[in-house]
Design a protein around this motif. Structure first.
Motif, PDB file in Angstrom:
ATOM      1  N   VAL A 233      10.564  -2.188  -1.885  1.00 21.85           N
ATOM      2  CA  VAL A 233      11.352  -1.602  -0.790  1.00 21.85           C
ATOM      3  C   VAL A 233      11.571  -0.114  -1.032  1.00 21.85           C
ATOM      4  O   VAL A 233      11.340   0.727  -0.149  1.00 21.85           O
ATOM      5  N   LEU A 234      12.007   0.244  -2.238  1.00 24.89           N
ATOM      6  CA  LEU A 234      12.302   1.647  -2.535  1.00 24.89           C
ATOM      7  C   LEU A 234      11.045   2.503  -2.520  1.00 24.89           C
ATOM      8  O   LEU A 234      11.046   3.627  -2.000  1.00 24.89           O
ATOM      9  N   LEU A 235       9.962   1.974  -3.087  1.00 24.97           N
ATOM     10  CA  LEU A 235       8.723   2.750  -3.154  1.00 24.97           C
ATOM     11  C   LEU A 235       8.203   3.077  -1.758  1.00 24.97           C
ATOM     12  O   LEU A 235       7.818   4.216  -1.471  1.00 24.97           O
ATOM     13  N   PHE A 236       8.223   2.088  -0.886  1.00 25.58           N
ATOM     14  CA  PHE A 236       7.727   2.320   0.467  1.00 25.58           C
ATOM     15  C   PHE A 236       8.714   3.106   1.309  1.00 25.58           C
ATOM     16  O   PHE A 236       8.315   3.832   2.228  1.00 25.58           O
ATOM     17  N   ALA A 237      10.009   2.992   1.017  1.00 22.51           N
ATOM     18  CA  ALA A 237      10.993   3.827   1.707  1.00 22.51           C
ATOM     19  C   ALA A 237      10.817   5.290   1.323  1.00 22.51           C
ATOM     20  O   ALA A 237      10.932   6.191   2.161  1.00 22.51           O
ATOM     21  N   LEU A 238      10.532   5.520   0.044  1.00 19.39           N
ATOM     22  CA  LEU A 238      10.366   6.888  -0.448  1.00 19.39           C
ATOM     23  C   LEU A 238       9.169   7.563   0.200  1.00 19.39           C
ATOM     24  O   LEU A 238       9.185   8.768   0.464  1.00 19.39           O
ATOM     25  N   GLN A 239       8.117   6.804   0.481  1.00 15.19           N
ATOM     26  CA  GLN A 239       6.884   7.376   1.025  1.00 15.19           C
ATOM     27  C   GLN A 239       6.567   6.861   2.425  1.00 15.19           C
ATOM     28  O   GLN A 239       5.456   7.082   2.921  1.00 15.19           O
ATOM     29  N   GLY A 240       7.519   6.181   3.064  1.00 20.54           N
ATOM     30  CA  GLY A 240       7.261   5.564   4.363  1.00 20.54           C
ATOM     31  C   GLY A 240       6.821   6.541   5.426  1.00 20.54           C
ATOM     32  O   GLY A 240       5.884   6.272   6.191  1.00 20.54           O
ATOM     33  N   ASP A 241       7.465   7.698   5.495  1.00 26.06           N
ATOM     34  CA  ASP A 241       7.118   8.672   6.530  1.00 26.06           C
ATOM     35  C   ASP A 241       5.710   9.214   6.320  1.00 26.06           C
ATOM     36  O   ASP A 241       4.943   9.387   7.280  1.00 26.06           O
ATOM     37  N   ALA A 242       5.338   9.475   5.067  1.00 24.24           N
ATOM     38  CA  ALA A 242       3.997   9.999   4.773  1.00 24.24           C
ATOM     39  C   ALA A 242       2.923   8.992   5.171  1.00 24.24           C
ATOM     40  O   ALA A 242       1.866   9.374   5.689  1.00 24.24           O
ATOM     41  N   ILE A 243       3.202   7.709   4.969  1.00 25.99           N
ATOM     42  CA  ILE A 243       2.219   6.676   5.297  1.00 25.99           C
ATOM     43  C   ILE A 243       2.089   6.489   6.800  1.00 25.99           C
ATOM     44  O   ILE A 243       0.992   6.470   7.355  1.00 25.99           O
ATOM     45  N   THR A 244       3.235   6.357   7.491  1.00 24.84           N
ATOM     46  CA  THR A 244       3.192   6.081   8.927  1.00 24.84           C
ATOM     47  C   THR A 244       2.789   7.286   9.757  1.00 24.84           C
ATOM     48  O   THR A 244       2.362   7.133  10.906  1.00 24.84           O
ATOM     49  N   SER A 245       2.892   8.480   9.213  1.00 26.46           N
ATOM     50  CA  SER A 245       2.540   9.690   9.966  1.00 26.46           C
ATOM     51  C   SER A 245       1.053  10.019   9.883  1.00 26.46           C
ATOM     52  O   SER A 245       0.570  10.886  10.617  1.00 26.46           O
ATOM     53  N   ASN A 246       0.315   9.363   8.995  1.00 27.20           N
ATOM     54  CA  ASN A 246      -1.106   9.677   8.802  1.00 27.20           C
ATOM     55  C   ASN A 246      -1.936   8.396   8.809  1.00 27.20           C
ATOM     56  O   ASN A 246      -2.610   8.089   7.820  1.00 27.20           O
ATOM     57  N   PRO A 247      -1.906   7.624   9.904  1.00 20.30           N
ATOM     58  CA  PRO A 247      -2.573   6.310   9.877  1.00 20.30           C
ATOM     59  C   PRO A 247      -4.079   6.378   9.633  1.00 20.30           C
ATOM     60  O   PRO A 247      -4.628   5.547   8.909  1.00 20.30           O
ATOM     61  N   MET A 248      -4.769   7.362  10.232  1.00 16.91           N
ATOM     62  CA  MET A 248      -6.216   7.446  10.046  1.00 16.91           C
ATOM     63  C   MET A 248      -6.570   7.856   8.615  1.00 16.91           C
ATOM     64  O   MET A 248      -7.514   7.340   8.030  1.00 16.91           O
ATOM     65  N   ASP A 249      -5.796   8.798   8.071  1.00 15.48           N
ATOM     66  CA  ASP A 249      -6.031   9.200   6.681  1.00 15.48           C
ATOM     67  C   ASP A 249      -5.768   8.038   5.735  1.00 15.48           C
ATOM     68  O   ASP A 249      -6.515   7.820   4.766  1.00 15.48           O
ATOM     69  N   VAL A 250      -4.696   7.295   6.010  1.00 14.04           N
ATOM     70  CA  VAL A 250      -4.364   6.133   5.189  1.00 14.04           C
ATOM     71  C   VAL A 250      -5.502   5.124   5.219  1.00 14.04           C
ATOM     72  O   VAL A 250      -5.870   4.537   4.188  1.00 14.04           O
ATOM     73  N   ALA A 251      -6.093   4.916   6.399  1.00 14.29           N
ATOM     74  CA  ALA A 251      -7.190   3.956   6.533  1.00 14.29           C
ATOM     75  C   ALA A 251      -8.403   4.390   5.712  1.00 14.29           C
ATOM     76  O   ALA A 251      -9.054   3.561   5.054  1.00 14.29           O
ATOM     77  N   ARG A 252      -8.703   5.679   5.704  1.00 17.50           N
ATOM     78  CA  ARG A 252      -9.860   6.164   4.947  1.00 17.50           C
ATOM     79  C   ARG A 252      -9.632   6.046   3.439  1.00 17.50           C
ATOM     80  O   ARG A 252     -10.559   5.769   2.687  1.00 17.50           O
ATOM     81  N   ILE A 253      -8.385   6.238   3.013  1.00 21.11           N
ATOM     82  CA  ILE A 253      -8.068   6.086   1.590  1.00 21.11           C
ATOM     83  C   ILE A 253      -8.038   4.610   1.205  1.00 21.11           C
ATOM     84  O   ILE A 253      -8.448   4.216   0.114  1.00 21.11           O
ATOM     85  N   ALA A 254      -7.572   3.773   2.145  1.00 18.23           N
ATOM     86  CA  ALA A 254      -7.376   2.352   1.851  1.00 18.23           C
ATOM     87  C   ALA A 254      -8.689   1.620   1.605  1.00 18.23           C
ATOM     88  O   ALA A 254      -8.753   0.721   0.755  1.00 18.23           O
ATOM     89  N   LEU A 255      -9.739   1.987   2.322  1.00 16.16           N
ATOM     90  CA  LEU A 255     -10.991   1.237   2.221  1.00 16.16           C
ATOM     91  C   LEU A 255     -11.587   1.273   0.813  1.00 16.16           C
ATOM     92  O   LEU A 255     -11.916   0.209   0.253  1.00 16.16           O
ATOM     93  N   PRO A 256     -11.760   2.441   0.188  1.00 22.73           N
ATOM     94  CA  PRO A 256     -12.290   2.418  -1.193  1.00 22.73           C
ATOM     95  C   PRO A 256     -11.356   1.713  -2.169  1.00 22.73           C
ATOM     96  O   PRO A 256     -11.818   1.072  -3.125  1.00 22.73           O
ATOM     97  N   LEU A 257     -10.037   1.802  -1.937  1.00 21.90           N
ATOM     98  CA  LEU A 257      -9.095   1.092  -2.804  1.00 21.90           C
ATOM     99  C   LEU A 257      -9.281  -0.412  -2.687  1.00 21.90           C
ATOM    100  O   LEU A 257      -9.267  -1.136  -3.689  1.00 21.90           O
ATOM    101  N   LEU A 258      -9.457  -0.893  -1.462  1.00 23.44           N
ATOM    102  CA  LEU A 258      -9.665  -2.326  -1.240  1.00 23.44           C
ATOM    103  C   LEU A 258     -10.924  -2.800  -1.957  1.00 23.44           C
ATOM    104  O   LEU A 258     -10.906  -3.829  -2.656  1.00 23.44           O
ATOM    105  N   VAL A 259     -12.009  -2.047  -1.804  1.00 24.32           N
ATOM    106  CA  VAL A 259     -13.256  -2.405  -2.481  1.00 24.32           C
ATOM    107  C   VAL A 259     -13.059  -2.396  -3.993  1.00 24.32           C
ATOM    108  O   VAL A 259     -13.522  -3.301  -4.708  1.00 24.32           O
ATOM    109  N   TYR A 260     -12.357  -1.388  -4.481  1.00 27.28           N
ATOM    110  CA  TYR A 260     -12.125  -1.252  -5.922  1.00 27.28           C
ATOM    111  C   TYR A 260     -11.400  -2.472  -6.492  1.00 27.28           C
ATOM    112  O   TYR A 260     -11.859  -3.086  -7.468  1.00 27.28           O
ATOM    113  N   PHE A 261     -10.270  -2.845  -5.892  1.00 26.67           N
ATOM    114  CA  PHE A 261      -9.475  -3.943  -6.422  1.00 26.67           C
ATOM    115  C   PHE A 261     -10.265  -5.249  -6.397  1.00 26.67           C
ATOM    116  O   PHE A 261     -10.251  -6.014  -7.370  1.00 26.67           O
TER     117      PHE A 261
END
Length: 348
Positions: A233-261
Motif C-alpha cells: 500500500v505504502l509503496l504504491f501510494a508513494l509512486q501512485g501518481d507517477a505510475i497513473t500519469s504515464n500509462p504508455m511509458d509504464v506499459a513499455r517498461i512493464a513488458l520486458p519486466l514481465l518477460v524477465y520474471f
C-alpha cells in the motif's frame, strides 16, 4: 485450502486490493507521497522501511539456523545460484532493455539497474508461500547481499559503459553510492536477520523447539503478510501518481519486466529439476534468481538520476509487475511440485 486462514486463502485478492488502494491514495490524496517520503532510512521512506522489517522478521524467525550448514555444503545449489543471479539474470535484463526500449535511454538504464539489484527481502515471502527451503533461502539471500555490496557498482559500470561500448551502442555514465547499497543491505536484511536469529535462540532455549514452532511461530507468522500488504500500500501510494500519469511509458517498461520474471523463474525451476535438487531447493533457486531488490533499485535510481527521472520510473514499475507475477508463480511452483517433483523430497 480449507485448512488455510482467510488471509492465506485469499492472499492474491488482498495483494491486488493493496496495490489498487495504494495507487488511488497516491493519485487522489494531495501531498501524501511527499509526507511518506519526508522521513527516510538511508534512501528509503521510513514507513516503507518499517513495513519491510515487519514483513521479514517472522520469516527469518522460522529459519532453523543450525541447519544452514547443509545448504553451504550443497555446491550444485551454491554455484547455480551465483551464476543465475550474477551472470545470467543481469545479462538477460541488459538484452531485454535494449530489445524493448532501445529508443528510451532513461528507461533502458532503469531496467538494467533493476536487473542488477538482486532480491534480499520480499523473496523470503514468496519462497515461504511456495514451501521452498527456508534455510537455503536465507543462505542464498545472505550471499546475494554480500555480492550486492561489492559487485553492484562494478556490474553497473560494466553493463552501462563497458559492454555497450564493445557492442558499438551508446553508453551511460552513472556513479552508484557504495554506502547507499551497504545501508540497504544492513537495514533490510541485517536487522530482521539478527532479530529472527535471537528470537529462535532465546525462544528454544527458554521453552524448547516444540513450543517455539508449535505455539509461538503460528502467532507470529501472519505478521509477515500484514507487513507485506502494508508495504505494498505504502509503496504504491508513494509512486501512485507517477505510475497513473504515464500509462504508455509504464506499459513499455512493464513488458520486458514481465518477460524477465517469467523466463528467469522458469530457468531456475528447469535447471533445479535437471540437477535433481528436489522441489524445496529448486523453488528457492527460482525465486531468489527471479526476484529483485526494488527498494535498492528505486533508491539508486533516485539518488543517481533524480526522483523525476525515467530511471526512477522504471524502478517504480518493478514492483508493479513483480508483486502480482511472483504471487502467480507461487501457485505455478505448487502445481509443479505435484506434477514434476512427486518422487523427490519436499519441504513444508
Amino acid at each position: 485450502m480449507g485448512k488455510l486462514s482467510t488471509l492465506d486463502r485469499f492472499l492474491p485478492v488482498w495483494i491486488i486490493a493493496a496495490m489498487l488502494i495504494g495507487l488511488l491514495l497516491g493519485k487522489f490524496v494531495p501531498g501524501l507521497n511527499t509526507a511518506l517520503d519526508a522521513v527516510k532510512v538511508g534512501s528509503v521512506s521510513l514507513p516503507i522501511a518499517i513495513g519491510l522489517l515487519v514483513m521479514m522478521y517472522p520469516v527469518l524467525a522460522k529459519v532453523r539456523y543450525n541447519e544452514t550448514g547443509r545448504v553451504l555444503a550443497d555446491r550444485k545449489l551454491m554455484i547455480t545460484s551465483l551464476v543465475l543471479n550474477w551472470v545470467a539474470a543481469p545479462a538477460f535484463m541488459f538484452a531485454l532493455a535494449w530489445i524493448f526500449v532501445p529508443d528510451l535511454p532513461e528507461y533502458r538504464t532503469g531496467l538494467i539497474i533493476v536487473g542488477l539489484a538482486r532480491c534480499i527481502a520480499m523473496v523470503m515471502i514468496w519462497n515461504d508461500l511456495a514451501c521452498g527451503d527456508r534455510e537455503a533461502a536465507t543462505v542464498l539471500v545472505l550471499i546475494n547481499s554480500v555480492f550486492q555490496v561489492f559487485a553492484f557498482g562494478a556490474l553497473g559500470w560494466f553493463y552501462l559503459q563497458v559492454l555497450p561500448g564493445w557492442l558499438g551502442l551508446p553508453t551511460t555514465s552513472a556513479d552508484f553510492s557504495f554506502w547507499a547499497i551497504t545501508a540497504s543491505v544492513l537495514i533490510f536484511l541485517g536487522i530482521p536477520l539478527l532479530a529472527g536469529f535471537l528470537t529462535r535462540f532465546i525462544g528454544e532455549k527458554a521453552k524448547g523447539r516444540d513450543w517455539y514452532e508449535g505455539k509461538f511461530l503460528p502467532k507470529l507468522g501472519p505478521w509477515a503478510l500484514y507487513g507485506l500488504l502494508f508495504t505494498i500500500v505504502l509503496l504504491f501510494a508513494l509512486q501512485g501518481d507517477a505510475i497513473t500519469s504515464n500509462p504508455m511509458d509504464v506499459a513499455r517498461i512493464a513488458l520486458p519486466l514481465l518477460v524477465y520474471f517469467l523466463v528467469v523463474f522458469a530457468a531456475g525451476m528447469v535447471i533445479g529439476r535437471l540437477l535433481n535438487l528436489g522441489y524445496a531447493k529448486t523453488t528457492t533457486l527460482a525465486f531468489t534468481a527471479s526476484g529483485n531488490n526494488f527498494e535498492l533499485a528505486i533508491a539508486v535510481a533516485i539518488g543517481t538520476f533524480g526522483v523525476t527521472s525515467g530511471q526512477a520510473l522504471a524502478g517504480v514499475v518493478g514492483p508493479l509487475i513483480e508483486v502480482p507475477v511472483l504471487v502467480a508463480l507461487v501457485y505455478v511452483a505448487l502445481w509443479a511440485r505435484k506434477r514434476f517433483f512427486t518422487t523427490q523430497p519436499l519441504s513444508v
